[in-house]
Write a protein that holds these residues in place. Structure first.
Motif, PDB file in Angstrom:
ATOM      1  N   MET A   1       0.812  -1.211   0.000  1.00 38.51           N
ATOM      2  CA  MET A   1       0.000   0.000   0.000  1.00 38.51           C
ATOM      3  C   MET A   1       0.851   1.270   0.000  1.00 38.51           C
ATOM      4  SD  MET A   1      -3.110  -1.139   0.053  1.00 38.51           S
ATOM      5  CE  MET A   1      -4.171   0.147   0.664  1.00 38.51           C
ATOM      6  N   ALA A   2       2.179   1.105   0.042  1.00 35.14           N
ATOM      7  CA  ALA A   2       3.063   2.266   0.173  1.00 35.14           C
ATOM      8  C   ALA A   2       2.919   3.225  -0.995  1.00 35.14           C
ATOM      9  CB  ALA A   2       4.510   1.788   0.292  1.00 35.14           C
ATOM     10  N   PHE A   3       2.784   2.665  -2.205  1.00 36.45           N
ATOM     11  CA  PHE A   3       2.696   3.514  -3.389  1.00 36.45           C
ATOM     12  C   PHE A   3       1.454   4.399  -3.328  1.00 36.45           C
ATOM     13  CE2 PHE A   3       1.769   3.949  -8.055  1.00 36.45           C
ATOM     14  CZ  PHE A   3       2.809   4.819  -8.304  1.00 36.45           C
ATOM     15  N   ALA A   4       0.310   3.828  -2.925  1.00 33.07           N
ATOM     16  CA  ALA A   4      -0.932   4.594  -2.816  1.00 33.07           C
ATOM     17  C   ALA A   4      -0.813   5.665  -1.739  1.00 33.07           C
ATOM     18  CB  ALA A   4      -2.097   3.658  -2.512  1.00 33.07           C
ATOM     19  N   ALA A   5      -0.188   5.316  -0.617  1.00 30.57           N
ATOM     20  CA  ALA A   5      -0.032   6.278   0.478  1.00 30.57           C
ATOM     21  C   ALA A   5       0.847   7.448   0.052  1.00 30.57           C
ATOM     22  CB  ALA A   5       0.566   5.576   1.697  1.00 30.57           C
ATOM     23  N   GLU A   6       1.926   7.155  -0.675  1.00 31.45           N
ATOM     24  CA  GLU A   6       2.812   8.216  -1.148  1.00 31.45           C
ATOM     25  C   GLU A   6       2.094   9.122  -2.147  1.00 31.45           C
ATOM     26  OE1 GLU A   6       5.981   9.217  -0.485  1.00 31.45           O
ATOM     27  OE2 GLU A   6       5.850   7.903   1.247  1.00 31.45           O
ATOM     28  N   LEU A   7       1.264   8.524  -2.988  1.00 32.68           N
ATOM     29  CA  LEU A   7       0.518   9.296  -3.975  1.00 32.68           C
ATOM     30  C   LEU A   7      -0.433  10.274  -3.290  1.00 32.68           C
ATOM     31  CD1 LEU A   7      -0.300   9.888  -6.864  1.00 32.68           C
ATOM     32  CD2 LEU A   7      -1.754   7.855  -6.823  1.00 32.68           C
ATOM     33  N   LYS A   8      -1.148   9.798  -2.286  1.00 29.00           N
ATOM     34  CA  LYS A   8      -2.060  10.674  -1.550  1.00 29.00           C
ATOM     35  C   LYS A   8      -1.294  11.779  -0.827  1.00 29.00           C
ATOM     36  CE  LYS A   8      -5.766   7.324  -0.796  1.00 29.00           C
ATOM     37  NZ  LYS A   8      -6.616   6.641   0.203  1.00 29.00           N
ATOM     38  N   LYS A   9      -0.139  11.422  -0.283  1.00 32.67           N
ATOM     39  CA  LYS A   9       0.675  12.411   0.426  1.00 32.67           C
ATOM     40  C   LYS A   9       1.128  13.521  -0.526  1.00 32.67           C
ATOM     41  CE  LYS A   9       3.618  10.668   3.271  1.00 32.67           C
ATOM     42  NZ  LYS A   9       4.852  10.007   3.800  1.00 32.67           N
TER      43      LYS A   9
ATOM     44  N   GLU B   1       8.716  -7.592  -2.003  1.00 35.41           N
ATOM     45  CA  GLU B   1       9.364  -6.339  -1.603  1.00 35.41           C
ATOM     46  C   GLU B   1      10.879  -6.532  -1.515  1.00 35.41           C
ATOM     47  OE1 GLU B   1       8.150  -3.330  -0.945  1.00 35.41           O
ATOM     48  OE2 GLU B   1       6.003  -3.725  -1.117  1.00 35.41           O
ATOM     49  N   LYS B   2      11.295  -7.659  -0.954  1.00 38.70           N
ATOM     50  CA  LYS B   2      12.727  -7.941  -0.831  1.00 38.70           C
ATOM     51  C   LYS B   2      13.369  -8.109  -2.206  1.00 38.70           C
ATOM     52  CE  LYS B   2      12.418 -10.242   3.686  1.00 38.70           C
ATOM     53  NZ  LYS B   2      12.587 -11.536   4.391  1.00 38.70           N
ATOM     54  N   ILE B   3      12.653  -8.790  -3.097  1.00 35.34           N
ATOM     55  CA  ILE B   3      13.177  -9.004  -4.451  1.00 35.34           C
ATOM     56  C   ILE B   3      13.350  -7.667  -5.162  1.00 35.34           C
ATOM     57  CG2 ILE B   3      12.625  -9.961  -6.726  1.00 35.34           C
ATOM     58  CD1 ILE B   3      11.218 -12.270  -5.248  1.00 35.34           C
ATOM     59  N   ALA B   4      12.365  -6.768  -5.006  1.00 32.93           N
ATOM     60  CA  ALA B   4      12.450  -5.449  -5.640  1.00 32.93           C
ATOM     61  C   ALA B   4      13.632  -4.658  -5.085  1.00 32.93           C
ATOM     62  CB  ALA B   4      11.147  -4.682  -5.424  1.00 32.93           C
ATOM     63  N   GLY B   5      13.826  -4.732  -3.767  1.00 32.69           N
ATOM     64  CA  GLY B   5      14.958  -4.034  -3.159  1.00 32.69           C
ATOM     65  C   GLY B   5      16.289  -4.585  -3.639  1.00 32.69           C
ATOM     66  N   ARG B   6      16.377  -5.912  -3.740  1.00 34.00           N
ATOM     67  CA  ARG B   6      17.603  -6.550  -4.226  1.00 34.00           C
ATOM     68  C   ARG B   6      17.852  -6.213  -5.691  1.00 34.00           C
ATOM     69  NH1 ARG B   6      16.324 -11.306  -2.826  1.00 34.00           N
ATOM     70  NH2 ARG B   6      16.040 -12.369  -4.822  1.00 34.00           N
ATOM     71  N   PHE B   7      16.778  -6.118  -6.458  1.00 36.71           N
ATOM     72  CA  PHE B   7      16.881  -5.774  -7.875  1.00 36.71           C
ATOM     73  C   PHE B   7      17.532  -4.403  -8.054  1.00 36.71           C
ATOM     74  CE2 PHE B   7      15.210  -3.702 -11.653  1.00 36.71           C
ATOM     75  CZ  PHE B   7      15.385  -4.661 -12.640  1.00 36.71           C
ATOM     76  N   LEU B   8      17.095  -3.433  -7.258  1.00 38.09           N
ATOM     77  CA  LEU B   8      17.608  -2.066  -7.392  1.00 38.09           C
ATOM     78  C   LEU B   8      19.068  -1.950  -6.968  1.00 38.09           C
ATOM     79  CD1 LEU B   8      14.496  -0.071  -6.122  1.00 38.09           C
ATOM     80  CD2 LEU B   8      15.338  -0.233  -8.468  1.00 38.09           C
ATOM     81  N   LYS B   9      19.529  -2.867  -6.123  1.00 39.53           N
ATOM     82  CA  LYS B   9      20.920  -2.832  -5.676  1.00 39.53           C
ATOM     83  C   LYS B   9      21.848  -3.597  -6.623  1.00 39.53           C
ATOM     84  CE  LYS B   9      19.682  -2.443  -0.780  1.00 39.53           C
ATOM     85  NZ  LYS B   9      19.709  -3.106   0.552  1.00 39.53           N
ATOM     86  N   SER B  10      21.268  -4.297  -7.587  1.00 32.52           N
ATOM     87  CA  SER B  10      22.069  -5.106  -8.505  1.00 32.52           C
ATOM     88  C   SER B  10      22.697  -4.250  -9.601  1.00 32.52           C
ATOM     89  CB  SER B  10      21.198  -6.192  -9.148  1.00 32.52           C
ATOM     90  OG  SER B  10      20.663  -7.056  -8.173  1.00 32.52           O
ATOM     91  N   SER B  11      23.680  -4.810 -10.271  1.00 29.39           N
ATOM     92  CA  SER B  11      24.301  -4.152 -11.423  1.00 29.39           C
ATOM     93  C   SER B  11      23.352  -4.233 -12.610  1.00 29.39           C
ATOM     94  CB  SER B  11      25.610  -4.856 -11.772  1.00 29.39           C
ATOM     95  OG  SER B  11      25.341  -6.183 -12.215  1.00 29.39           O
ATOM     96  N   PRO B  12      23.582  -3.435 -13.665  1.00 29.93           N
ATOM     97  CA  PRO B  12      22.726  -3.533 -14.858  1.00 29.93           C
ATOM     98  C   PRO B  12      22.639  -4.953 -15.411  1.00 29.93           C
ATOM     99  CG  PRO B  12      24.043  -1.548 -14.967  1.00 29.93           C
ATOM    100  CD  PRO B  12      24.521  -2.307 -13.767  1.00 29.93           C
TER     101      PRO B  12
ATOM    102  N   HIS C   1       9.387   1.329  -4.176  1.00 26.49           N
ATOM    103  CA  HIS C   1      10.776   1.624  -3.810  1.00 26.49           C
ATOM    104  C   HIS C   1      11.260   2.892  -4.508  1.00 26.49           C
ATOM    105  CE1 HIS C   1      12.412  -1.712  -1.371  1.00 26.49           C
ATOM    106  NE2 HIS C   1      11.482  -2.450  -1.951  1.00 26.49           N
ATOM    107  N   LEU C   2      11.025   2.981  -5.802  1.00 25.55           N
ATOM    108  CA  LEU C   2      11.508   4.123  -6.578  1.00 25.55           C
ATOM    109  C   LEU C   2      10.842   5.421  -6.146  1.00 25.55           C
ATOM    110  CD1 LEU C   2      11.525   2.446 -10.108  1.00 25.55           C
ATOM    111  CD2 LEU C   2      13.544   3.193  -8.839  1.00 25.55           C
ATOM    112  N   TRP C   3       9.565   5.332  -5.772  1.00 23.97           N
ATOM    113  CA  TRP C   3       8.800   6.538  -5.438  1.00 23.97           C
ATOM    114  C   TRP C   3       9.261   7.173  -4.132  1.00 23.97           C
ATOM    115  CZ3 TRP C   3       6.237   8.766  -9.099  1.00 23.97           C
ATOM    116  CH2 TRP C   3       5.340   9.797  -8.804  1.00 23.97           C
TER     117      TRP C   3
END
Length: 238
Positions: free
Chosen positions: A1-9, A159-170, A197-199
């Motif tokens: 729900m983080a993305f929706a909460a950030e959008l409202k904020k 969520e963990k996979i997305a975080g690990r993805f962003l820390k990986s090399s291209p 994560h990106l938002w």
């Protein structure tokens, strides 16, 4: 729900600063209820300074369902509404649900309003896909992707996979995309978790988020190569 909460904020922050754009397109293929809810909540916040929608009818909000009436006469009555001075809210808010059902003359009429909007006007169009509207009309609005409730419920592992993805090399990201497409990890949940994560640093990642959302619309609507679309969307990551 983080993305929706950030959008409202973000929308709340813009409303408090009286810095909302004159028009927004809320889009998403599986988020009809969520788009409508967000638009109504924003109108309610502008008028009552509360997100929670109550029973009282809003004085400065006009809601249209284009499935019931989509012609130019309806848009003309909307134009009259927008030019009136707000009674309570800082804005006169026009919400058009299923705006992709509007006739071409009606879309052109909305375009004319958007080209020279009244000072206090706020127009919100709700659609599945912005590409169903006239390109000139879309260019006058800011686009906001709204995820459906099903997509928002990404689990902790995703969520963990997305975080690990962003820390990986291209190169590592390319391999992870292949693995995700071949695994049981839901692609929709992965994209939603990635956006969340990106938002968190939206000023830095805005262009990547925008590209990812646009590519996701293509993935959902057309028979395209998902791997290539995701790789192209995320090429701007450091």
């Amino acid at each position: 729900m983080a993305f929706a909460a950030e959008l409202k904020k973000d929308l709340k922050r813009l409303a408090d600063r009286v810095a909302l754009f004159h028009g927004y397109i809320l889009f998403g293929h599986d988020s009809g209820a969520e788009k409508s809810q967000l638009a109504r909540e924003l109108a309610n916040y502008l008028e009552n300074k509360k997100w929670a929608i109550g029973d009282r009818v809003l004085s400065d909000c006009f809601i249209i369902d284009a499935r019931q009436e989509a012609g130019i006469e309806l848009v003309r009555s909307s134009q009259h509404f927008l030019w009136q001075k707000p009674a309570v809210s800082p804005n006169r808010t026009l919400i058009i649900d299923h705006a992709d059902r509007l006739t071409l003359p009606a879309q052109n009429a909305i375009l004319k309003i958007a080209e020279e909007p009244p000072a206090n006007a706020l127009i919100i169009l709700l659609v599945r896909d912005p590409e169903t509207l006239l390109p000139a009309l879309v260019s006058r609005f800011q686009k906001i992707f709204v995820a459906g409730a099903r997509k928002l419920n990404s689990d902790a592992e995703t969520e963990k996979i997305a975080g690990r993805f962003l820390k990986s090399s291209p190169a590592g990201r390319k391999e992870m995309i292949k693995e995700i497409l071949d695994s049981e990890v839901g692609l929709e949940n992965f994209v939603t978790a990635l956006l969340a994560h990106l938002w968190r640093d939206k000023s830095k990642n805005y262009k990547v988020c925008k590209e990812l959302l646009e590519r996701w619309v293509l993935i959902e609507q057309f028979n395209v190569n998902k791997r290539l679309q995701l790789e192209a969307a995320l090429i701007g990551l450091p």
